[in-house]
Design an enzyme around this catalytic site. Structure first.
Site, PDB file in Angstrom:
ATOM      1  N   CYS A  64      12.465  10.238   9.503  1.00  0.00           N
ATOM      2  CA  CYS A  64      12.191   9.576  10.790  1.00  0.00           C
ATOM      3  C   CYS A  64      13.367   9.700  11.757  1.00  0.00           C
ATOM      4  O   CYS A  64      13.183   9.841  12.950  1.00  0.00           O
ATOM      5  CB  CYS A  64      11.865   8.108  10.554  1.00  0.00           C
ATOM      6  SG  CYS A  64      13.092   7.276   9.544  1.00  0.00           S
ATOM      7  N   GLU A  92       8.430   0.011  11.860  1.00  0.00           N
ATOM      8  CA  GLU A  92       9.464   1.064  11.772  1.00  0.00           C
ATOM      9  C   GLU A  92       8.736   2.373  12.027  1.00  0.00           C
ATOM     10  O   GLU A  92       7.976   2.836  11.176  1.00  0.00           O
ATOM     11  CB  GLU A  92      10.081   1.084  10.366  1.00  0.00           C
ATOM     12  CG  GLU A  92      10.817  -0.177   9.981  1.00  0.00           C
ATOM     13  CD  GLU A  92      12.172  -0.288  10.663  1.00  0.00           C
ATOM     14  OE1 GLU A  92      12.726   0.743  11.088  1.00  0.00           O
ATOM     15  OE2 GLU A  92      12.656  -1.415  10.788  1.00  0.00           O
ATOM     16  N   GLU A 136       7.462  14.362  18.303  1.00  0.00           N
ATOM     17  CA  GLU A 136       7.985  14.313  16.936  1.00  0.00           C
ATOM     18  C   GLU A 136       7.234  15.350  16.103  1.00  0.00           C
ATOM     19  O   GLU A 136       6.010  15.254  15.940  1.00  0.00           O
ATOM     20  CB  GLU A 136       7.788  12.923  16.322  1.00  0.00           C
ATOM     21  CG  GLU A 136       8.404  12.827  14.936  1.00  0.00           C
ATOM     22  CD  GLU A 136       8.121  11.514  14.210  1.00  0.00           C
ATOM     23  OE1 GLU A 136       6.973  11.037  14.259  1.00  0.00           O
ATOM     24  OE2 GLU A 136       9.042  10.979  13.586  1.00  0.00           O
ATOM     25  N   LYS A 156       0.864  -1.181   0.000  1.00  0.00           N
ATOM     26  CA  LYS A 156       0.000   0.000   0.000  1.00  0.00           C
ATOM     27  C   LYS A 156       0.901   1.231   0.000  1.00  0.00           C
ATOM     28  O   LYS A 156       1.586   1.499   0.993  1.00  0.00           O
ATOM     29  CB  LYS A 156      -0.885   0.012   1.242  1.00  0.00           C
ATOM     30  CG  LYS A 156      -1.781   1.232   1.284  1.00  0.00           C
ATOM     31  CD  LYS A 156      -2.060   1.635   2.718  1.00  0.00           C
ATOM     32  CE  LYS A 156      -2.565   3.042   2.860  1.00  0.00           C
ATOM     33  NZ  LYS A 156      -1.904   4.089   2.099  1.00  0.00           N
TER      34      LYS A 156
HETATM   35  P1  NAD Z   1       1.257   7.455   9.092  1.00  0.00           P
HETATM   36  O1  NAD Z   1       1.434   6.577  10.278  1.00  0.00           O
HETATM   37  O2  NAD Z   1       0.228   8.491   9.126  1.00  0.00           O
HETATM   38  O3  NAD Z   1       0.947   6.568   7.795  1.00  0.00           O
HETATM   39  C1  NAD Z   1       1.793   5.515   7.390  1.00  0.00           C
HETATM   40  C2  NAD Z   1       1.024   4.580   6.485  1.00  0.00           C
HETATM   41  O4  NAD Z   1      -0.004   3.946   7.256  1.00  0.00           O
HETATM   42  C3  NAD Z   1       0.312   5.290   5.330  1.00  0.00           C
HETATM   43  O5  NAD Z   1       0.407   4.505   4.165  1.00  0.00           O
HETATM   44  C4  NAD Z   1      -1.129   5.375   5.827  1.00  0.00           C
HETATM   45  O6  NAD Z   1      -2.061   5.475   4.780  1.00  0.00           O
HETATM   46  C5  NAD Z   1      -1.249   4.048   6.579  1.00  0.00           C
HETATM   47  N1  NAD Z   1      -2.335   3.988   7.585  1.00  0.00           N
HETATM   48  C6  NAD Z   1      -2.967   5.001   8.201  1.00  0.00           C
HETATM   49  N2  NAD Z   1      -3.913   4.528   9.045  1.00  0.00           N
HETATM   50  C7  NAD Z   1      -3.869   3.181   8.965  1.00  0.00           C
HETATM   51  C8  NAD Z   1      -4.578   2.125   9.603  1.00  0.00           C
HETATM   52  N3  NAD Z   1      -5.548   2.364  10.489  1.00  0.00           N
HETATM   53  N4  NAD Z   1      -4.271   0.849   9.292  1.00  0.00           N
HETATM   54  C9  NAD Z   1      -3.278   0.579   8.412  1.00  0.00           C
HETATM   55  N5  NAD Z   1      -2.582   1.546   7.766  1.00  0.00           N
HETATM   56  C10 NAD Z   1      -2.861   2.830   8.040  1.00  0.00           C
HETATM   57  O7  NAD Z   1       2.713   8.052   8.804  1.00  0.00           O
HETATM   58  P2  NAD Z   1       3.127   9.107   7.693  1.00  0.00           P
HETATM   59  O8  NAD Z   1       2.565  10.428   8.101  1.00  0.00           O
HETATM   60  O9  NAD Z   1       2.851   8.582   6.336  1.00  0.00           O
HETATM   61  O10 NAD Z   1       4.721   9.111   7.859  1.00  0.00           O
HETATM   62  C11 NAD Z   1       5.373   9.822   8.848  1.00  0.00           C
HETATM   63  C12 NAD Z   1       5.717   8.936  10.023  1.00  0.00           C
HETATM   64  O11 NAD Z   1       6.452   7.786   9.581  1.00  0.00           O
HETATM   65  C13 NAD Z   1       6.625   9.631  11.028  1.00  0.00           C
HETATM   66  O12 NAD Z   1       6.210   9.319  12.328  1.00  0.00           O
HETATM   67  C14 NAD Z   1       8.000   9.014  10.749  1.00  0.00           C
HETATM   68  O13 NAD Z   1       8.890   9.078  11.824  1.00  0.00           O
HETATM   69  C15 NAD Z   1       7.621   7.614  10.375  1.00  0.00           C
HETATM   70  N6  NAD Z   1       8.679   6.976   9.584  1.00  0.00           N
HETATM   71  C16 NAD Z   1       9.441   6.011  10.173  1.00  0.00           C
HETATM   72  C17 NAD Z   1      10.485   5.421   9.449  1.00  0.00           C
HETATM   73  C18 NAD Z   1      11.355   4.354  10.065  1.00  0.00           C
HETATM   74  O14 NAD Z   1      12.051   3.675   9.324  1.00  0.00           O
HETATM   75  N7  NAD Z   1      11.346   4.183  11.372  1.00  0.00           N
HETATM   76  C19 NAD Z   1      10.727   5.810   8.121  1.00  0.00           C
HETATM   77  C20 NAD Z   1       9.922   6.795   7.561  1.00  0.00           C
HETATM   78  C21 NAD Z   1       8.891   7.380   8.304  1.00  0.00           C
END
Ligand code: NAD
Length: 500
Positions: free
Chosen positions: A286, A252, A387, A177
């Site tokens: 992140c 992650e 964050e 996704k």
């Molecule tokens: P998010 O958690 O809002 O969304 C991540 C993904 O989850 C998206 O594809 C979203 O559509 C999906 N999602 C949302 N609700 C869901 C649900 N109920 N069930 C399943 N999937 C769902 O994060 P974001 O805003 O896209 O990204 C930013 C965040 O990601 C920050 O917190 C950042 O630190 C983290 N991040 C972590 C890493 C790592 O490797 N640790 C890398 C990149 C980003």
């Protein structure tokens, strides 16, 4: 390269089951650049069934390791050949500068495929010394089946490459996704995978929202493992959803990573490195260095030079030459970052630069926030603990090494940390005490396909990348073989005893 906007299921481009679409917005202008299919739970089911069929048929998992490796290598080569096109697509979709996508995101994706192509042929089990000489015990590493991947918008291409390359190398099939706000490069990757020879059904892409597509993936019984990258909040929901169907789940998650500056650091190197650590991808990273924890002996010098460096960063349109700092992903996200900036302004901290969105042309239509630095920040303030996920850095003074370590570890997160010192002994001493999945010394934001990556505490569970990342996408089977000659008799002898 064709701009793809449909779902990719079983090797075919198809509309969402109800025909609905979602806009893709250019963060630098807030105008629509494409519409992609809004996938539904029905579409997730079709994708999961296609992946399951492919897995069971052996069309991917049944190839020899050399055949799989060759195809993954070809994906790496195709990415390298299309670097420019992919980089432009990613910069338009995510808002980050072209110099970053050209030099970091896209080449990093290609290297990841090449690395896992090599590692695929070295996926070994073990020979286990059994407690009796007449039993041979060995293990094999088998794929899990269908892995569901949910990715964020900040490094969509790179994160998709990491997840897909490692899962395919282990023999799994995939439903992925893309990020809702930045789906285009994951769709482009599907084309390259097909061109390289990945068979239909081995990788399926379902665009759409988290609540429709992501949640359905977590629930679907044919998806055996969820590999999630995103916020800690959503990660917890995903993990909770994995309990019912009892599926494996790798997380992650978010971070609030410190950069610990010691008095004997090389200040030129420290300023350059922490600026890169703080502002790569406009700070939407992140593991970004968001908390500068600085020894009092060098505090004033660090603040003066870091603030000057932050002011000198060139904000610009993502595709324009010379841009070092682009647009934030979405106007809603800009509003969220600005709420934190307002909280910082109301605190006792001092705003040293930035702090307001740019409203003059050519920035007036997009989501531009210049590097923003708060100094003299109290460790218990909101901007020090949460964050923010944008170009907002806090600087805090510490008396000595002990306080630096205490401040660095005083966070719910534990994704990464950097240390800035020329003193090897102090560096290793502090590295051992930091509670983070990655500790850099005189570096920040270096993540390679070759090394394990993941978080301590609320920054995640499990490791991606490296050999450990590959093994996490396999399951271990233990096989035992009798070498008894004559055959093992215990049951028969016991039965005879019983009969007497
Ligand atoms: P998010 O958690 O809002 O969304 C991540 C993904 O989850 C998206 O594809 C979203 O559509 C999906 N999602 C949302 N609700 C869901 C649900 N109920 N069930 C399943 N999937 C769902 O994060 P974001 O805003 O896209 O990204 C930013 C965040 O990601 C920050 O917190 C950042 O630190 C983290 N991040 C972590 C890493 C790592 O490797 N640790 C890398 C990149 C980003």
């Amino acid at each position: 390269m064709k701009l793809r906007n449909k779902l990719f299921i079983d090797g075919k481009w198809v509309d969402a089951s109800d025909g609905k679409t979602l806009p893709v917005i250019d963060p630098s202008t807030n105008s629509e650049i494409a519409r992609v299919s809004a996938g539904t739970p029905d579409d997730v089911a079709k994708a999961a069934e296609a992946a399951r069929r492919c897995f069971e048929s052996g069309a991917w998992s049944g190839l020899t390791i050399l055949q799989r490796s060759e195809i993954l290598n070809r994906v790496g080569l195709l990415i390298r050949e299309r670097t420019r096109e992919l980089a432009e697509l990613e910069s338009r979709d995510v808002g980050k500068p072209l110099c970053e996508t050209l030099n970091f995101d896209i080449p990093g994706g290609g290297q990841t495929f090449s690395y896992f192509a090599g590692l695929a042929v070295d996926l070994c089990g073990q020979t286990i010394p059994a407690p009796v000489n007449e039993v041979l015990n060995y293990t094999v590493r088998e794929p899990i089946g269908v892995v569901g991947m949910i990715i964020p918008w900040n490094f969509p291409f790179l994160v998709a490459c990491r997840k897909v390359a490692s899962a395919l190398a282990a023999g799994n099939c995939v439903v992925i996704k893309p990020a809702t706000w930045a789906p285009l490069s994951t769709l482009a990757l599907a084309d390259l995978l097909a061109e390289a020879g990945v068979p239909p059904g081995a990788v399926n892409v379902v665009t759409g929202t988290g609540s429709a597509v992501g949640a359905a993936m977590v629930q679907h019984p044919m998806i055996h493992d969820i590999s999630f990258t995103g916020s800690t909040e959503v990660g917890k929901t995903v993990m909770g959803g994995c309990v019912g169907p009892l599926k494996r789940c790798g997380l992650e998650l978010g971070g609030k990573s410190p950069a610990v500056v010691l008095p004997d650091c090389d200040m030129d190197e420290t300023i350059g490195g922490t600026l890169f650590g703080a502002y790569l991808a406009q700070g939407e990273c992140c593991c970004a260095a968001t908390r500068m924890l600085v020894h009092e002996a060098v505090y004033d010098e660090f603040v003066e030079r870091f603030v000057a460096g932050s002011k000198a960063i060139r904000v610009g349109l993502p595709l324009a030459e010379g841009t070092q700092h682009g647009a934030l992903i979405h106007k809603e996200h800009l509003a969220s970052v600005l709420r934190f900036v307002e909280a910082g302004k109301k605190s006792r901290a001092r705003l040293a630069c930035g702090g307001s969105a740019l409203t003059q042309p050519p920035f007036d239509r997009g989501n531009f926030l210049p590097p923003t630095v708060f100094v003299d920040v109290a460790p218990d303030s909101v901007i020090s603990r949460e964050e923010i996920f944008g170009p907002v850095v806090i600087v805090t003074k510490a008396r000595d090494e002990k306080e630096l370590v205490q401040l660095a570890n005083d966070s719910n997160y534990g994704l990464a940390a950097s240390l800035w010192t020329t003193n090897l002994k102090a560096g290793h001493r502090i590295a051992a005490q930091l509670k983070a999945g990655t500790v850099w010394m005189n570096l920040h934001n270096f993540v390679f396909a070759t090394g394990p990556y993941g978080g301590y505490k609320e920054s995640g569970i499990g490791r991606e990348l490296g050999r450990e990342g590959l093994l996490s996408l396999t399951q271990t089977k233990s096989i035992m073989l009798s070498l008894y000659d004559p055959p093992f008799q215990w049951y028969r002898d016991a039965a005879k005893e019983e009969a007497r």
